[in-house]
Design an enzyme around this catalytic site. Structure first.
Site, mmCIF file in Angstrom:
data_model
loop_
_atom_site.group_PDB
_atom_site.id
_atom_site.type_symbol
_atom_site.label_atom_id
_atom_site.label_comp_id
_atom_site.label_asym_id
_atom_site.label_seq_id
_atom_site.Cartn_x
_atom_site.Cartn_y
_atom_site.Cartn_z
ATOM 1 N N CYS A 159 44.755 -87.047 16.722
ATOM 2 C CA CYS A 159 44.228 -85.720 17.104
ATOM 3 C C CYS A 159 44.673 -84.615 16.157
ATOM 4 O O CYS A 159 44.052 -83.554 16.112
ATOM 5 C CB CYS A 159 44.623 -85.385 18.530
ATOM 6 S SG CYS A 159 43.903 -86.532 19.718
ATOM 7 N N HIS B 5 43.419 -77.586 18.997
ATOM 8 C CA HIS B 5 42.905 -78.903 19.362
ATOM 9 C C HIS B 5 42.539 -78.852 20.841
ATOM 10 O O HIS B 5 43.280 -78.299 21.658
ATOM 11 C CB HIS B 5 43.971 -79.973 19.097
ATOM 12 C CG HIS B 5 43.613 -81.308 19.682
ATOM 13 N ND1 HIS B 5 42.370 -81.882 19.474
ATOM 14 C CD2 HIS B 5 44.305 -82.169 20.477
ATOM 15 C CE1 HIS B 5 42.335 -83.037 20.116
ATOM 16 N NE2 HIS B 5 43.486 -83.230 20.735
ATOM 17 N N ASN C 92 37.897 -84.153 24.725
ATOM 18 C CA ASN C 92 38.841 -84.297 23.613
ATOM 19 C C ASN C 92 38.218 -85.213 22.558
ATOM 20 O O ASN C 92 38.153 -86.426 22.748
ATOM 21 C CB ASN C 92 40.156 -84.872 24.142
ATOM 22 C CG ASN C 92 41.214 -85.021 23.065
ATOM 23 O OD1 ASN C 92 40.923 -84.919 21.872
ATOM 24 N ND2 ASN C 92 42.438 -85.279 23.480
HETATM 25 O O1 UT7 Z 1 44.834 -85.280 22.222
HETATM 26 C C1 UT7 Z 1 46.068 -85.901 22.067
HETATM 27 C C2 UT7 Z 1 47.087 -85.285 22.893
HETATM 28 N N1 UT7 Z 1 46.803 -85.542 24.285
HETATM 29 C C3 UT7 Z 1 47.094 -84.606 25.156
HETATM 30 O O2 UT7 Z 1 47.483 -83.522 24.793
HETATM 31 C C4 UT7 Z 1 46.951 -84.956 26.613
HETATM 32 C C5 UT7 Z 1 48.105 -84.375 27.356
HETATM 33 N N2 UT7 Z 1 48.101 -84.697 28.763
HETATM 34 C C6 UT7 Z 1 47.225 -84.150 29.649
HETATM 35 O O3 UT7 Z 1 46.312 -83.434 29.257
HETATM 36 C C7 UT7 Z 1 47.463 -84.387 31.119
HETATM 37 O O4 UT7 Z 1 48.723 -84.961 31.302
HETATM 38 C C8 UT7 Z 1 46.388 -85.300 31.790
HETATM 39 C C9 UT7 Z 1 45.086 -84.532 31.890
HETATM 40 C C10 UT7 Z 1 46.203 -86.566 30.977
HETATM 41 C C11 UT7 Z 1 46.816 -85.677 33.205
HETATM 42 O O5 UT7 Z 1 47.068 -84.495 33.976
HETATM 43 P P1 UT7 Z 1 48.421 -84.365 34.814
HETATM 44 O O6 UT7 Z 1 48.329 -83.095 35.556
HETATM 45 O O7 UT7 Z 1 49.561 -84.555 33.869
HETATM 46 O O8 UT7 Z 1 48.282 -85.551 35.845
HETATM 47 P P2 UT7 Z 1 49.257 -86.800 36.054
HETATM 48 O O9 UT7 Z 1 49.145 -87.756 34.927
HETATM 49 O O10 UT7 Z 1 50.603 -86.289 36.423
HETATM 50 O O11 UT7 Z 1 48.575 -87.468 37.324
HETATM 51 C C12 UT7 Z 1 48.536 -86.807 38.591
HETATM 52 C C13 UT7 Z 1 47.857 -87.703 39.596
HETATM 53 C C14 UT7 Z 1 48.340 -89.139 39.572
HETATM 54 O O12 UT7 Z 1 48.394 -89.606 40.913
HETATM 55 P P3 UT7 Z 1 49.798 -89.673 41.714
HETATM 56 O O13 UT7 Z 1 50.673 -90.562 40.862
HETATM 57 O O14 UT7 Z 1 50.274 -88.244 41.752
HETATM 58 O O15 UT7 Z 1 49.391 -90.229 42.997
HETATM 59 C C15 UT7 Z 1 47.292 -89.883 38.836
HETATM 60 O O16 UT7 Z 1 47.190 -91.234 39.215
HETATM 61 O O17 UT7 Z 1 46.460 -87.782 39.297
HETATM 62 C C16 UT7 Z 1 46.060 -89.144 39.242
HETATM 63 N N3 UT7 Z 1 44.975 -89.279 38.270
HETATM 64 C C17 UT7 Z 1 43.686 -89.066 38.577
HETATM 65 N N4 UT7 Z 1 43.067 -88.739 39.722
HETATM 66 C C18 UT7 Z 1 41.734 -88.575 39.681
HETATM 67 C C19 UT7 Z 1 45.080 -89.576 36.944
HETATM 68 N N5 UT7 Z 1 43.845 -89.570 36.389
HETATM 69 C C20 UT7 Z 1 42.973 -89.253 37.377
HETATM 70 C C21 UT7 Z 1 41.587 -89.081 37.409
HETATM 71 N N6 UT7 Z 1 41.018 -88.745 38.568
HETATM 72 N N7 UT7 Z 1 40.806 -89.225 36.302
#
Ligand code: UT7
Length: 323
Positions: free
Chosen positions: A113, A250, A280
């Site tokens: 990225c 980005h 992304n």
């Molecule tokens: O481009 C390269 C660099 N990449 C980035 O910069 C990405 C950086 N990370 C992010 O943008 C975020 O961390 C994400 C968008 C990937 C995830 O958001 P988050 O607020 O950090 O969510 P999380 O991973 O802490 O997940 C929260 C909950 C989880 O459930 P539990 O464990 O709380 O029960 C996940 O299982 O959301 C759940 N979850 C989803 N639910 C519905 C994860 N993906 C999904 C989904 N739909 N697609």
């Protein structure tokens, strides 16, 4: 001193649009979750048979037309991608051939990225060293090909697209009032491999593999690394955040972008945001956003534009350009 001045830009998005509602039919997710956590509403996906070089070629042609230059006036192509058409040769060479360009040299850079910022820094240094007078800098990706479409934690995030800039050597005074790339800053830290990687490759599994990411951990590092590199960039040229006209980040997550803008004290209308419509697109996200904001007249000649990105490796970096 020699400056690399942006003389044109262009972009390309595949026709097919995939909405959050479409994704909710594939995996256990919802429009609400995706919008709230990422800001993404839709993304573009390459057609069957449409390859990274095809997207890159469209963007490159648009950038050349915008610069009013022909391909035989280009000395160098640097193409950033983590999703090349083939293991080798470089996708940049396929674009070179597609443009009908039989001179100069072309190669790929791989910084996921952060790829476009790496490619821009590379081209800028070739120009400053006098090894090229004109360069085409491209970010192009078909991330849809390395996504595990059963993994809801990643398949809702990534997408396809391409963007390109044309750089031209011009004599500058060496001050921050010069047009062109004013400074670039690159970083990597290979210890963080396991937080964002593809679980395949020619030398490891002899397969292409799928993207794997621990999103929450990447998020945490992104916020810190991007703030640090932005601070370093401004300090290097003795500028303040108030000197920035546009932040072109980005486009990984609206929450990360909002956080960076807030730290810089920039208003939301100084931030070029495409993540809602593009998702992304990895190395393509910054040049796609740049091309959009230049085409609609937001970014104007003389404006100070700050680019930043963070990705797998980890890699991160930034570039400051006077348009
Ligand atoms: O481009 C390269 C660099 N990449 C980035 O910069 C990405 C950086 N990370 C992010 O943008 C975020 O961390 C994400 C968008 C990937 C995830 O958001 P988050 O607020 O950090 O969510 P999380 O991973 O802490 O997940 C929260 C909950 C989880 O459930 P539990 O464990 O709380 O029960 C996940 O299982 O959301 C759940 N979850 C989803 N639910 C519905 C994860 N993906 C999904 C989904 N739909 N697609």
């Amino acid at each position: 001193m020699i400056r690399s001045v942006v003389v044109g830009c262009g972009s390309y998005l595949p026709e097919r649009v995939l909405t959050n509602a479409d994704l909710a039919k594939l995996v256990d997710t919802s429009d609400e979750w995706i919008v709230e956590r990422t800001g993404i509403r839709q993304r573009h996906i390459a057609a069957e048979g449409e390859q990274t070089s095809d997207l890159a070629l469209h963007a490159a042609k648009a950038a050349l037309a915008n610069a009013k230059l022909s391909a035989d006036e280009i000395d160098l192509i640097v193409l950033a991608t983590a999703t090349p058409d083939e293991t080798f040769p470089a996708t940049a060479c396929r674009v070179q051939a597609g443009l009908g360009m039989t001179r100069g040299f072309a190669f790929d850079v791989q910084a996921v990225c952060s790829g476009f910022v790496y490619a821009l820094a590379t081209a800028d240094n070739f120009i400053k060293a006098g090894q090229a007078k004109t360069a085409l800098v491209i970010g192009a990706e078909t991330f849809s090909r390395i996504i595990d479409w059963t993994d809801r934690t990643t398949c809702v995030l990534f997408a396809d697209g391409a963007g390109a800039l044309v750089l031209k050597a011009e004599e500058g005074a060496g001050s921050i009032n010069d047009r062109g790339v004013l400074t670039t800053h690159l970083h990597s830290d290979g210890r963080y491999h396991d937080l964002l990687y593809v679980d395949g490759g020619p030398s490891s599994t002899q397969t292409t593999g799928n993207l794997r990411m621990l999103g929450r951990e990447v998020f945490r590092h992104a916020v810190v690394n991007l703030a640090d590199v932005v601070k370093e960039t401004l300090a290097a040229v003795g500028m303040q955040a108030t000197d920035i006209d546009w932040l072109v980040p980005h486009q990984a997550n609206k929450r990360i972008i909002d956080g960076t803008a807030r730290k810089l004290g920039l208003s939301t209308d100084q931030v070029v945001l495409t993540v809602e419509r593009h998702g992304n697109t990895s190395a393509a996200s910054v040049p796609l956003a740049l091309a959009e904001a230049a085409a609609d007249g937001r970014i104007k000649r003389g404006d100070v534009v700050l680019l930043e990105a963070m990705g797998g490796g980890f890699t991160w970096g930034s570039a400051l350009i006077r348009w």
